[in-house]
Write a protein that holds these residues in place. Structure first.
Motif, PDB file in Angstrom:
ATOM      1  N   TYR A  39      87.230 104.929  16.910  1.00  0.00           N
ATOM      2  CA  TYR A  39      85.923 105.220  16.707  1.00  0.00           C
ATOM      3  C   TYR A  39      85.944 106.677  15.963  1.00  0.00           C
ATOM      4  CZ  TYR A  39      83.358 101.631  18.691  1.00  0.00           C
ATOM      5  OH  TYR A  39      82.826 100.259  19.137  1.00  0.00           O
ATOM      6  N   PRO A  40      85.095 107.048  15.118  1.00  0.00           N
ATOM      7  CA  PRO A  40      84.923 108.311  14.618  1.00  0.00           C
ATOM      8  C   PRO A  40      84.800 109.352  15.614  1.00  0.00           C
ATOM      9  CG  PRO A  40      83.391 106.906  13.572  1.00  0.00           C
ATOM     10  CD  PRO A  40      83.872 106.206  14.517  1.00  0.00           C
ATOM     11  N   LEU A  41      85.336 110.644  15.419  1.00  0.00           N
ATOM     12  CA  LEU A  41      85.206 111.749  16.461  1.00  0.00           C
ATOM     13  C   LEU A  41      84.079 112.423  16.146  1.00  0.00           C
ATOM     14  CD1 LEU A  41      88.825 112.671  17.143  1.00  0.00           C
ATOM     15  CD2 LEU A  41      87.323 111.454  18.435  1.00  0.00           C
ATOM     16  N   ASP A  42      83.641 112.646  14.854  1.00  0.00           N
ATOM     17  CA  ASP A  42      82.531 113.263  14.340  1.00  0.00           C
ATOM     18  C   ASP A  42      81.133 112.516  14.801  1.00  0.00           C
ATOM     19  OD1 ASP A  42      84.054 115.350  13.430  1.00  0.00           O
ATOM     20  OD2 ASP A  42      84.097 114.311  11.559  1.00  0.00           O
ATOM     21  N   HIS A  43      80.108 113.309  14.975  1.00  0.00           N
ATOM     22  CA  HIS A  43      78.787 112.739  15.616  1.00  0.00           C
ATOM     23  C   HIS A  43      78.052 111.597  14.804  1.00  0.00           C
ATOM     24  CE1 HIS A  43      75.224 112.222  18.442  1.00  0.00           C
ATOM     25  NE2 HIS A  43      74.614 112.590  17.276  1.00  0.00           N
ATOM     26  N   ASP A  44      77.973 112.281  13.563  1.00  0.00           N
ATOM     27  CA  ASP A  44      76.798 111.387  13.007  1.00  0.00           C
ATOM     28  C   ASP A  44      77.619 110.348  12.251  1.00  0.00           C
ATOM     29  OD1 ASP A  44      74.765 113.323  12.929  1.00  0.00           O
ATOM     30  OD2 ASP A  44      75.512 114.199  11.052  1.00  0.00           O
ATOM     31  N   PRO A  45      78.899 110.252  11.904  1.00  0.00           N
ATOM     32  CA  PRO A  45      79.542 108.881  11.530  1.00  0.00           C
ATOM     33  C   PRO A  45      79.714 108.036  12.854  1.00  0.00           C
ATOM     34  CG  PRO A  45      81.019 110.851  10.671  1.00  0.00           C
ATOM     35  CD  PRO A  45      79.890 111.161  11.748  1.00  0.00           C
ATOM     36  N   LEU A  46      79.706 108.610  13.956  1.00  0.00           N
ATOM     37  CA  LEU A  46      79.958 107.761  15.391  1.00  0.00           C
ATOM     38  C   LEU A  46      78.611 106.911  15.463  1.00  0.00           C
ATOM     39  CD1 LEU A  46      81.432 106.909  17.764  1.00  0.00           C
ATOM     40  CD2 LEU A  46      80.712 109.063  18.827  1.00  0.00           C
ATOM     41  N   VAL A  47      77.424 107.848  15.315  1.00  0.00           N
ATOM     42  CA  VAL A  47      76.089 107.302  15.711  1.00  0.00           C
ATOM     43  C   VAL A  47      76.001 106.254  14.648  1.00  0.00           C
ATOM     44  CG1 VAL A  47      73.571 107.701  15.530  1.00  0.00           C
ATOM     45  CG2 VAL A  47      75.274 109.264  16.578  1.00  0.00           C
ATOM     46  N   GLN A  49      77.893 104.328  12.920  1.00  0.00           N
ATOM     47  CA  GLN A  49      78.900 103.187  13.300  1.00  0.00           C
ATOM     48  C   GLN A  49      78.229 102.448  14.723  1.00  0.00           C
ATOM     49  OE1 GLN A  49      83.165 103.383  13.392  1.00  0.00           O
ATOM     50  NE2 GLN A  49      83.237 101.758  14.797  1.00  0.00           N
ATOM     51  N   ALA A  50      77.835 102.983  15.744  1.00  0.00           N
ATOM     52  CA  ALA A  50      77.132 102.401  16.786  1.00  0.00           C
ATOM     53  C   ALA A  50      75.984 101.743  16.425  1.00  0.00           C
ATOM     54  CB  ALA A  50      76.975 103.578  17.743  1.00  0.00           C
ATOM     55  N   GLU A  52      74.949 100.488  13.661  1.00  0.00           N
ATOM     56  CA  GLU A  52      75.361  99.321  13.061  1.00  0.00           C
ATOM     57  C   GLU A  52      75.998  97.962  13.875  1.00  0.00           C
ATOM     58  OE1 GLU A  52      78.620  97.614   9.639  1.00  0.00           O
ATOM     59  OE2 GLU A  52      78.165  99.899   9.591  1.00  0.00           O
ATOM     60  N   GLU A  53      76.780  98.491  14.692  1.00  0.00           N
ATOM     61  CA  GLU A  53      77.307  97.623  15.746  1.00  0.00           C
ATOM     62  C   GLU A  53      76.202  96.999  16.613  1.00  0.00           C
ATOM     63  OE1 GLU A  53      80.420  99.297  17.926  1.00  0.00           O
ATOM     64  OE2 GLU A  53      81.779  99.218  16.461  1.00  0.00           O
ATOM     65  N   GLN A  54      75.327  97.731  16.955  1.00  0.00           N
ATOM     66  CA  GLN A  54      73.996  97.209  17.666  1.00  0.00           C
ATOM     67  C   GLN A  54      73.057  96.197  16.812  1.00  0.00           C
ATOM     68  OE1 GLN A  54      72.024 100.837  19.649  1.00  0.00           O
ATOM     69  NE2 GLN A  54      73.549 100.838  20.858  1.00  0.00           N
ATOM     70  N   GLU A  55      72.952  96.759  15.767  1.00  0.00           N
ATOM     71  CA  GLU A  55      72.120  95.971  14.806  1.00  0.00           C
ATOM     72  C   GLU A  55      72.961  94.476  14.334  1.00  0.00           C
ATOM     73  OE1 GLU A  55      71.199  96.305  10.112  1.00  0.00           O
ATOM     74  OE2 GLU A  55      70.630  98.050  11.253  1.00  0.00           O
ATOM     75  N   LYS A  56      74.033  94.524  14.301  1.00  0.00           N
ATOM     76  CA  LYS A  56      74.770  93.102  13.844  1.00  0.00           C
ATOM     77  C   LYS A  56      75.248  92.428  15.443  1.00  0.00           C
ATOM     78  CE  LYS A  56      76.264  94.647   9.459  1.00  0.00           C
ATOM     79  NZ  LYS A  56      77.314  95.149   8.584  1.00  0.00           N
ATOM     80  N   ASN A  57      74.904  92.888  16.463  1.00  0.00           N
ATOM     81  CA  ASN A  57      75.094  92.528  17.815  1.00  0.00           C
ATOM     82  C   ASN A  57      76.751  92.331  17.924  1.00  0.00           C
ATOM     83  OD1 ASN A  57      74.416  91.710  20.595  1.00  0.00           O
ATOM     84  ND2 ASN A  57      74.516  89.478  19.910  1.00  0.00           N
ATOM     85  N   LEU A  58      77.507  93.341  17.270  1.00  0.00           N
ATOM     86  CA  LEU A  58      78.887  93.025  17.342  1.00  0.00           C
ATOM     87  C   LEU A  58      79.386  93.651  18.570  1.00  0.00           C
ATOM     88  CD1 LEU A  58      79.952  94.519  14.029  1.00  0.00           C
ATOM     89  CD2 LEU A  58      79.828  92.320  14.563  1.00  0.00           C
TER      90      LEU A  58
END
Length: 81
Positions: A39-47, A49-50, A52-58
């Motif tokens: 996962y990205p270590l920087d806050h904004d890209p991490l948020v 990605q998270a 997107e994963e939640q939206e797509k139920n990944l």
């Protein structure tokens, strides 16, 4: 921002540090839940990605698994917030 603890010259994340304290206090095994893809270590890209994963139920692929989960009576799960 990623916070780290340095103890005895070893760099650890906060969750790992606390997990080792719990293990030392109550005993038991440690198992680090890790995903195959980092996962990205920087806050904004991490948020992003998270979200997107939640939206797509990944569910990310895990790098390892506990072979016999039934051998445990109690599981303490630690995670960063």
């Amino acid at each position: 921002m990623l916070y780290q603890v340095v103890r005895d010259g070893e760099q650890q994340g906060n969750t790992e540090f606390v997990a080792k304290i719990v293990q030392k206090t109550v005993g038991g095994d440690l198992f680090r839940i890790e995903t195959v893809q980092d996962y990205p270590l920087d806050h904004d890209p991490l948020v992003d990605q998270a979200a997107e994963e939640q939206e797509k139920n990944l569910r990310p692929e895990l790098a390892g698994h506990i072979e016999n989960l039934e051998q445990y009576n109690t599981i303490i799960l630690g995670y960063p917030n």
